[in-house]
Design a protein around this motif. Sequence first.
Motif, PDB file in Angstrom:
ATOM      1  N   GLY A   5       0.815  -1.211   0.000  1.00 37.62           N
ATOM      2  CA  GLY A   5       0.000   0.000   0.000  1.00 37.62           C
ATOM      3  C   GLY A   5       0.844   1.254   0.000  1.00 37.62           C
ATOM      4  O   GLY A   5       0.574   2.215  -0.739  1.00 37.62           O
ATOM      5  N   THR A   6       1.887   1.249   0.812  1.00 37.21           N
ATOM      6  CA  THR A   6       2.780   2.404   0.862  1.00 37.21           C
ATOM      7  C   THR A   6       3.513   2.598  -0.458  1.00 37.21           C
ATOM      8  O   THR A   6       3.621   3.714  -0.979  1.00 37.21           O
ATOM      9  N   ALA A   7       4.016   1.508  -1.021  1.00 39.31           N
ATOM     10  CA  ALA A   7       4.746   1.612  -2.291  1.00 39.31           C
ATOM     11  C   ALA A   7       3.840   2.124  -3.407  1.00 39.31           C
ATOM     12  O   ALA A   7       4.262   2.951  -4.230  1.00 39.31           O
ATOM     13  N   LEU A   8       2.606   1.675  -3.455  1.00 37.90           N
ATOM     14  CA  LEU A   8       1.693   2.147  -4.495  1.00 37.90           C
ATOM     15  C   LEU A   8       1.458   3.643  -4.386  1.00 37.90           C
ATOM     16  O   LEU A   8       1.351   4.346  -5.401  1.00 37.90           O
ATOM     17  N   ASP A   9       1.378   4.151  -3.168  1.00 33.96           N
ATOM     18  CA  ASP A   9       1.263   5.608  -3.004  1.00 33.96           C
ATOM     19  C   ASP A   9       2.506   6.301  -3.535  1.00 33.96           C
ATOM     20  O   ASP A   9       2.431   7.394  -4.111  1.00 33.96           O
ATOM     21  N   GLY A  10       3.667   5.681  -3.362  1.00 31.57           N
ATOM     22  CA  GLY A  10       4.898   6.257  -3.893  1.00 31.57           C
ATOM     23  C   GLY A  10       4.945   6.254  -5.404  1.00 31.57           C
ATOM     24  O   GLY A  10       5.415   7.206  -6.031  1.00 31.57           O
ATOM     25  N   PHE A  11       4.443   5.197  -6.018  1.00 26.26           N
ATOM     26  CA  PHE A  11       4.429   5.119  -7.481  1.00 26.26           C
ATOM     27  C   PHE A  11       3.530   6.177  -8.108  1.00 26.26           C
ATOM     28  O   PHE A  11       3.684   6.504  -9.291  1.00 26.26           O
ATOM     29  N   LYS A  12       2.604   6.725  -7.344  1.00 28.11           N
ATOM     30  CA  LYS A  12       1.715   7.764  -7.868  1.00 28.11           C
ATOM     31  C   LYS A  12       2.433   9.105  -8.028  1.00 28.11           C
ATOM     32  O   LYS A  12       1.933  10.002  -8.701  1.00 28.11           O
ATOM     33  N   LEU A  13       3.584   9.244  -7.401  1.00 24.18           N
ATOM     34  CA  LEU A  13       4.320  10.499  -7.434  1.00 24.18           C
ATOM     35  C   LEU A  13       5.374  10.459  -8.538  1.00 24.18           C
ATOM     36  O   LEU A  13       5.986   9.416  -8.781  1.00 24.18           O
ATOM     37  N   PRO A  14       5.621  11.584  -9.206  1.00 26.85           N
ATOM     38  CA  PRO A  14       6.512  11.584 -10.395  1.00 26.85           C
ATOM     39  C   PRO A  14       7.984  11.689 -10.038  1.00 26.85           C
ATOM     40  O   PRO A  14       8.704  12.559 -10.514  1.00 26.85           O
ATOM     41  N   TYR A  15       8.434  10.779  -9.179  1.00 24.74           N
ATOM     42  CA  TYR A  15       9.805  10.855  -8.707  1.00 24.74           C
ATOM     43  C   TYR A  15      10.518   9.528  -8.882  1.00 24.74           C
ATOM     44  O   TYR A  15       9.940   8.545  -9.325  1.00 24.74           O
ATOM     45  N   GLY A  62      11.441  -1.899   1.365  1.00 25.43           N
ATOM     46  CA  GLY A  62      12.870  -1.618   1.490  1.00 25.43           C
ATOM     47  C   GLY A  62      13.064  -0.220   2.034  1.00 25.43           C
ATOM     48  O   GLY A  62      12.111   0.502   2.308  1.00 25.43           O
ATOM     49  N   TRP A  63      14.326   0.180   2.126  1.00 22.94           N
ATOM     50  CA  TRP A  63      14.629   1.435   2.811  1.00 22.94           C
ATOM     51  C   TRP A  63      14.997   2.560   1.860  1.00 22.94           C
ATOM     52  O   TRP A  63      14.951   3.725   2.242  1.00 22.94           O
ATOM     53  N   ARG A  64      15.378   2.259   0.622  1.00 31.63           N
ATOM     54  CA  ARG A  64      15.977   3.300  -0.202  1.00 31.63           C
ATOM     55  C   ARG A  64      14.947   3.929  -1.144  1.00 31.63           C
ATOM     56  O   ARG A  64      14.940   3.686  -2.337  1.00 31.63           O
ATOM     57  N   ASN A  65      14.080   4.726  -0.573  1.00 38.00           N
ATOM     58  CA  ASN A  65      13.202   5.548  -1.394  1.00 38.00           C
ATOM     59  C   ASN A  65      13.942   6.839  -1.736  1.00 38.00           C
ATOM     60  O   ASN A  65      14.516   7.484  -0.861  1.00 38.00           O
ATOM     61  N   THR A  66      13.924   7.200  -2.991  1.00 39.47           N
ATOM     62  CA  THR A  66      14.642   8.403  -3.394  1.00 39.47           C
ATOM     63  C   THR A  66      13.894   9.125  -4.502  1.00 39.47           C
ATOM     64  O   THR A  66      13.335   8.472  -5.390  1.00 39.47           O
ATOM     65  N   PRO A  67      13.864  10.451  -4.466  1.00 40.39           N
ATOM     66  CA  PRO A  67      13.206  11.192  -5.540  1.00 40.39           C
ATOM     67  C   PRO A  67      14.040  11.278  -6.813  1.00 40.39           C
ATOM     68  O   PRO A  67      13.547  11.764  -7.831  1.00 40.39           O
ATOM     69  N   TYR A  68      15.291  10.826  -6.760  1.00 32.34           N
ATOM     70  CA  TYR A  68      16.195  10.985  -7.903  1.00 32.34           C
ATOM     71  C   TYR A  68      16.567   9.626  -8.474  1.00 32.34           C
ATOM     72  O   TYR A  68      16.921   8.695  -7.745  1.00 32.34           O
ATOM     73  N   VAL A  69      16.519   9.503  -9.800  1.00 28.58           N
ATOM     74  CA  VAL A  69      16.756   8.221 -10.470  1.00 28.58           C
ATOM     75  C   VAL A  69      18.229   7.827 -10.407  1.00 28.58           C
ATOM     76  O   VAL A  69      18.577   6.672 -10.151  1.00 28.58           O
ATOM     77  N   VAL A  70      19.108   8.800 -10.641  1.00 26.76           N
ATOM     78  CA  VAL A  70      20.554   8.567 -10.614  1.00 26.76           C
ATOM     79  C   VAL A  70      21.195   9.733  -9.871  1.00 26.76           C
ATOM     80  O   VAL A  70      20.974  10.898 -10.239  1.00 26.76           O
ATOM     81  N   ASP A 100      12.969   6.399  -7.317  1.00 23.79           N
ATOM     82  CA  ASP A 100      12.829   4.987  -6.997  1.00 23.79           C
ATOM     83  C   ASP A 100      11.937   4.779  -5.785  1.00 23.79           C
ATOM     84  O   ASP A 100      12.074   5.464  -4.770  1.00 23.79           O
ATOM     85  N   VAL A 101      11.051   3.800  -5.887  1.00 22.67           N
ATOM     86  CA  VAL A 101      10.176   3.395  -4.793  1.00 22.67           C
ATOM     87  C   VAL A 101      10.639   2.028  -4.303  1.00 22.67           C
ATOM     88  O   VAL A 101      10.702   1.079  -5.090  1.00 22.67           O
ATOM     89  N   ALA A 102      10.963   1.945  -3.034  1.00 24.01           N
ATOM     90  CA  ALA A 102      11.388   0.669  -2.464  1.00 24.01           C
ATOM     91  C   ALA A 102      10.152  -0.127  -2.055  1.00 24.01           C
ATOM     92  O   ALA A 102       9.321   0.369  -1.306  1.00 24.01           O
TER      93      ALA A 102
END
Length: 611
Positions: A121-131, A138-146, A133-135
Amino acid sequence: MSNHPLTRRQALGGLSAAAGTLALPPIAYAATASQQDRAVKLLETIAWDLLKLSPEGATSLGIDTGANAALRSRLEDRSAAGQARKAALLRRSLAQVSAVNPAKVEDVTRTSLAVVKSAFGTALDGFKLPYGDVAIGGWRNTPYVVIQNVGAYLDTPRFLDGDHPVRSASDAEAYLSRLSQLPAQLDGELERLRSAGAKKLIAPDFLLDKAIRQMEQSITDAGSGQSGLAQSLVNRTQTIPGDWGKRAQAIVSGNVVPALQRQLAELKKQRGKATSEAGMWSRPRGDEWYAWGLRASTTTRLSPKEIHEIGKTQLAELQARMEPILHKLGYTKGTVGQRMRALGEDPRYQFTENDAGRREIIKLMEDKIAFMRSQMPRAFRRVVPAKLEIRRLPLAEEAGAPNAYGGAGSIDGSIPGKVWVNLSSTSRHNRFSVADLVFHEGIPGHVWQGEYSNRLPLIRSLLAFNAYSEGWALYAQQLADELGAYDDDPVGRLGYLQGISFRCCRLVVDTGIHAMGWSRDKALQWFHEANGSGLAELAPEIDRYCSWPGQACGYKMGHTEINRQRDRAKAALGGKYDLRDFDQAVVDGGNVPLDVLALNIDRYIGSARGM
């Protein structure tokens, strides 16, 4: 250690876990065999579906064998299409898990269902945002791809060198297969990197500068025939006939380097548009992303302001404990931070700035682990082998990495757990902090706890929660003190207390940067003054908070909650309380959101009472 309790409102309101968490009843219902069997099969299917999308995980766990051996030759698809496939899997799986009646399954399965619902559920909320990597668990959520500590240019070489086994010709062929897929993996990221840039979702200039330098170094090494990607295979195929090094170098030179150059060109293009604003508040939908990032990292819904104030309060309490130790050692003038800085500058506690100093750091860590391993029967009913290697971080990663990080090995024990140490400069470490660091990353921290998780159903080895993972690792530091690690070492105890204080400072700094408009320099100076940590140590830390917003807040929030649950168990059980039983309940329950942790402890208390 005092548990630094949250306020009643924070404890009741803040510990509503990430979206979709399933409430666990404290009393087990009678399981129905057919429902239980179906639930177990469903969770197993979901786990393997996840691994098919992230096959590196199967290798790291040592389960890419038999019918699943093909996974050893594949890499994760990091393109937008790959992200979409992950989100689709989560939506489908969440619907399936939600249809299971938790009253009809056993306790372990009920907990696993709750974990899946929360993580997905948490990850799906993250995928809705235009940023970035979504873990997924996991622990490494980041708004930057590289960026300086995110991207296949770092992750895949480290994985191939550290986790991909090369014991046979087929393993070496699998290595080459993965190496040949790295350019496509890099180009998949490039597609998303360009899309983010078009939306003005650009990283701060100082992070881009680091990433550009690191990628340039990787390209230079590969072009000169010194690629670690090729050399790792050469080193491990000495007794395996074949022209492995030549084949690997041909892939690196002909395919990997051009893909890196394409990423590098885009990073430089974005650097021309970047600003020095560090926080998410300054970026499109940044406040929305940070709220989600905090929720994902802490499994609470506390606001940035509330977390900021918790950090300040707990820092003051810890420094009050440090004060008399410093005074006894003769450090009587200045703030606690200033005196700890003076202690760190004392030559007696420094390592020489050379390879001999680096070897000494690793040797000291190994000695501390040996001592702590001997103490584990005092803290747990059932001990695990906890195979462990302490290794230096790859050189290309050191500039953007923290002081160390670690994790458990494979399920079958063939791949040991690892503590990766940043030895770019020995000044990043001192003699009174090394023990605390390796207890956190190794035993009884991440490596130790991870082995218990590896004994749970497969899905539980894949899904982790930052607040639990890092909260446990801080609790491990506390256990080390309680088990005698510093009984004859008051300076070492100061290092431990400074380490816990360090995580309190993170609460203040992370929220300051991303929600309160703090600049990078302000965050750096505040941390330096408040905790006495060296600037060389802090600069990459601050940059890490900028690239992984919210992640650093999980540590102290989780630690506080584990201690709150321990105090609750002591009060409820009185003379029946035993530290070994509490610790065993926490690790046996596995890596969970904080509200599920509380319900697991409910069951432990009920069992200890004979209910």
